[in-house]
Design an enzyme around this catalytic site. Structure first.
Site, PDB file in Angstrom:
ATOM      1  N   GLU A  24      -1.533  -0.504  -4.614  1.00  0.00           N
ATOM      2  CA  GLU A  24      -0.435   0.401  -4.976  1.00  0.00           C
ATOM      3  C   GLU A  24      -0.658   1.022  -6.349  1.00  0.00           C
ATOM      4  O   GLU A  24      -1.128   0.337  -7.264  1.00  0.00           O
ATOM      5  CB  GLU A  24       0.890  -0.381  -4.970  1.00  0.00           C
ATOM      6  CG  GLU A  24       1.236  -0.951  -3.606  1.00  0.00           C
ATOM      7  CD  GLU A  24       2.560  -1.712  -3.584  1.00  0.00           C
ATOM      8  OE1 GLU A  24       3.287  -1.720  -4.598  1.00  0.00           O
ATOM      9  OE2 GLU A  24       2.858  -2.304  -2.525  1.00  0.00           O
TER      10      GLU A  24
ATOM     11  N   ASP B 230      -3.873  -5.562   2.359  1.00  0.00           N
ATOM     12  CA  ASP B 230      -3.224  -5.304   1.075  1.00  0.00           C
ATOM     13  C   ASP B 230      -3.727  -6.256  -0.006  1.00  0.00           C
ATOM     14  O   ASP B 230      -3.870  -7.468   0.228  1.00  0.00           O
ATOM     15  CB  ASP B 230      -1.705  -5.515   1.209  1.00  0.00           C
ATOM     16  CG  ASP B 230      -0.957  -4.213   1.420  1.00  0.00           C
ATOM     17  OD1 ASP B 230      -1.519  -3.134   1.142  1.00  0.00           O
ATOM     18  OD2 ASP B 230       0.206  -4.283   1.870  1.00  0.00           O
TER      19      ASP B 230
ATOM     20  N   SER C 150       3.788  -6.907   3.257  1.00  0.00           N
ATOM     21  CA  SER C 150       5.114  -7.026   3.881  1.00  0.00           C
ATOM     22  C   SER C 150       5.195  -8.317   4.691  1.00  0.00           C
ATOM     23  O   SER C 150       6.280  -8.719   5.106  1.00  0.00           O
ATOM     24  CB  SER C 150       5.379  -5.833   4.806  1.00  0.00           C
ATOM     25  OG  SER C 150       4.305  -5.648   5.707  1.00  0.00           O
TER      26      SER C 150
ATOM     27  N   GLU D 287       4.956   6.336   0.853  1.00  0.00           N
ATOM     28  CA  GLU D 287       6.141   5.604   1.343  1.00  0.00           C
ATOM     29  C   GLU D 287       7.407   6.183   0.716  1.00  0.00           C
ATOM     30  O   GLU D 287       7.496   6.317  -0.518  1.00  0.00           O
ATOM     31  CB  GLU D 287       6.010   4.104   1.005  1.00  0.00           C
ATOM     32  CG  GLU D 287       7.211   3.293   1.489  1.00  0.00           C
ATOM     33  CD  GLU D 287       7.011   1.789   1.469  1.00  0.00           C
ATOM     34  OE1 GLU D 287       5.889   1.324   1.187  1.00  0.00           O
ATOM     35  OE2 GLU D 287       7.999   1.083   1.728  1.00  0.00           O
TER      36      GLU D 287
ATOM     37  N   LYS E 288      -6.053  -2.120   0.459  1.00  0.00           N
ATOM     38  CA  LYS E 288      -5.052  -1.148  -0.008  1.00  0.00           C
ATOM     39  C   LYS E 288      -4.429  -1.678  -1.284  1.00  0.00           C
ATOM     40  O   LYS E 288      -4.169  -2.891  -1.398  1.00  0.00           O
ATOM     41  CB  LYS E 288      -3.972  -0.932   1.066  1.00  0.00           C
ATOM     42  CG  LYS E 288      -2.835  -0.020   0.587  1.00  0.00           C
ATOM     43  CD  LYS E 288      -1.963   0.479   1.727  1.00  0.00           C
ATOM     44  CE  LYS E 288      -0.890  -0.484   2.172  1.00  0.00           C
ATOM     45  NZ  LYS E 288       0.057  -0.911   1.125  1.00  0.00           N
TER      46      LYS E 288
HETATM   47  O1  KIV Z   1       2.892  -4.019   3.257  1.00  0.00           O
HETATM   48  C1  KIV Z   1       3.151  -3.088   4.031  1.00  0.00           C
HETATM   49  O2  KIV Z   1       3.605  -3.286   5.171  1.00  0.00           O
HETATM   50  C2  KIV Z   1       2.925  -1.732   3.580  1.00  0.00           C
HETATM   51  C3  KIV Z   1       3.472  -0.628   4.424  1.00  0.00           C
HETATM   52  C4  KIV Z   1       4.916  -0.518   4.151  1.00  0.00           C
HETATM   53  C5  KIV Z   1       2.756   0.635   4.196  1.00  0.00           C
HETATM   54  O3  KIV Z   1       2.349  -1.537   2.554  1.00  0.00           O
END
Ligand code: KIV
Length: 280
Positions: free
Chosen positions: A115, A83, A45, A182, A113
């Site tokens: 997806e 991420d 994000s 989410e 993390k």
């Molecule tokens: O990138 C991010 O901020 C996220 C959150 C929305 C969980 O993956």
């Protein structure tokens, strides 16, 4: 207390809720760490709130490494989860392991993390086998915005709810130590949270999850391009910052800043001599 995969698992077992926030820089990481936030998510994000893109698709490995390393330098106790950006793991299991390794070695992430559900379980397994903890992300997965047809609530039909449950069980079996939900109906997220051994972290997924995550610019009122329904504003830092920036400009223009106290002195004698020399 230093947060680890094990301490977070213990929280799930004892029913203590987990607090996670996104974080993208050193100073903010220090503040969040001091406040006892359990996990700092260096979310992709950052594409939206830091870099001004309209989605997360353009975020690169270099962007993630740069911000992850900064956050890691500020986080003493919180677990830093970084991420994996779009196309850093979708292409192959090999790419997934190499890029997760870079986020850990160069970005000093404590976990990564990614997806997706069943379709990424081979990646999750391989990354975990490389000793890198993984958080899965299900429901509204922003990297798939173009196939999902926009940012919307997921798993509202029986079929989609069955798929979400199956995906959650699959990522758990693949070795993920936590899963983010989410934009998922609250009662469904609560039901799945009860069925999983691992902690669930909700964002727009109700209070039945084992923890919560928000984008910090949203919860502080610092980002006004759009505000999702699930956001609660915990402070209006955006207004505070706006007022401070305005006052700063006004005080410069009024000659009130900087004051003598903000400057450095020099001997009058020395100045006089310099002036005389300059006159010659
Ligand atoms: O990138 C991010 O901020 C996220 C959150 C929305 C969980 O993956």
């Amino acid at each position: 207390m230093k947060q680890t995969v094990q301490t977070l698992q213990a929280k799930k077992e004892s029913g203590e809720k987990i607090a996670m926030l996104t974080c993208y820089d050193y100073s903010t990481a220090k503040l969040m760490d001091a406040a006892g936030i359990d996990m700092l998510l260096v979310g992709d994000s950052l594409g939206n709130v830091i870099l001004g893109y309209e989605d997360t698709i353009s975020v690169t490995m270099e962007d993630m490494i740069h911000h992850s390393a900064a956050v890691a330098r500020g986080a003493k106790n919180a677990l830093v989860v970084t991420d994996m950006p779009f196309m850093s793991y979708q292409t192959s299991v090999y790419d997934a392991v190499v890029n997760a390794g870079r986020l850990m070695k160069e970005g000093r992430a404590g976990a990564v993390k990614l997806e997706g559900g069943s379709q990424v379980c081979d990646r999750i397994r391989a990354i975990v086998n490389a000793s890198i903890p993984v958080v899965a992300h299900l429901g509204m997965t922003p990297q798939s915005v173009n196939t999902l047809g926009g940012f919307k609530v997921q798993a509202k039909t029986l079929d989609a709810a069955r798929t979400l449950l199956a995906d959650a069980l699959a990522v758990q079996e693949a070795g993920a130590f936590a899963v983010v939900f989410e934009c998922v109906p609250a009662k469904l997220a609560a039901l799945i949270s009860k069925k999983l051994r691992i902690p669930t972290i909700g964002i727009g997924a109700g209070a039945g999850c084992d923890g919560q995550v928000l984008v910090y610019q949203d919860m502080l009122g610092m980002f006004s391009d759009y505000t999702p329904k699930f956001v609660r504003r915990f402070a209006d830092a955006g207004s505070l910052m706006h007022d401070a920036f305005t006052l700063y400009k006004e005080e410069i223009q009024a000659g009130n800043f900087p004051a003598a106290v903000h400057g450095f002195s020099i001997s009058e004698e020395l100045l006089e001599q310099l002036e005389q020399e300059a006159e010659v």
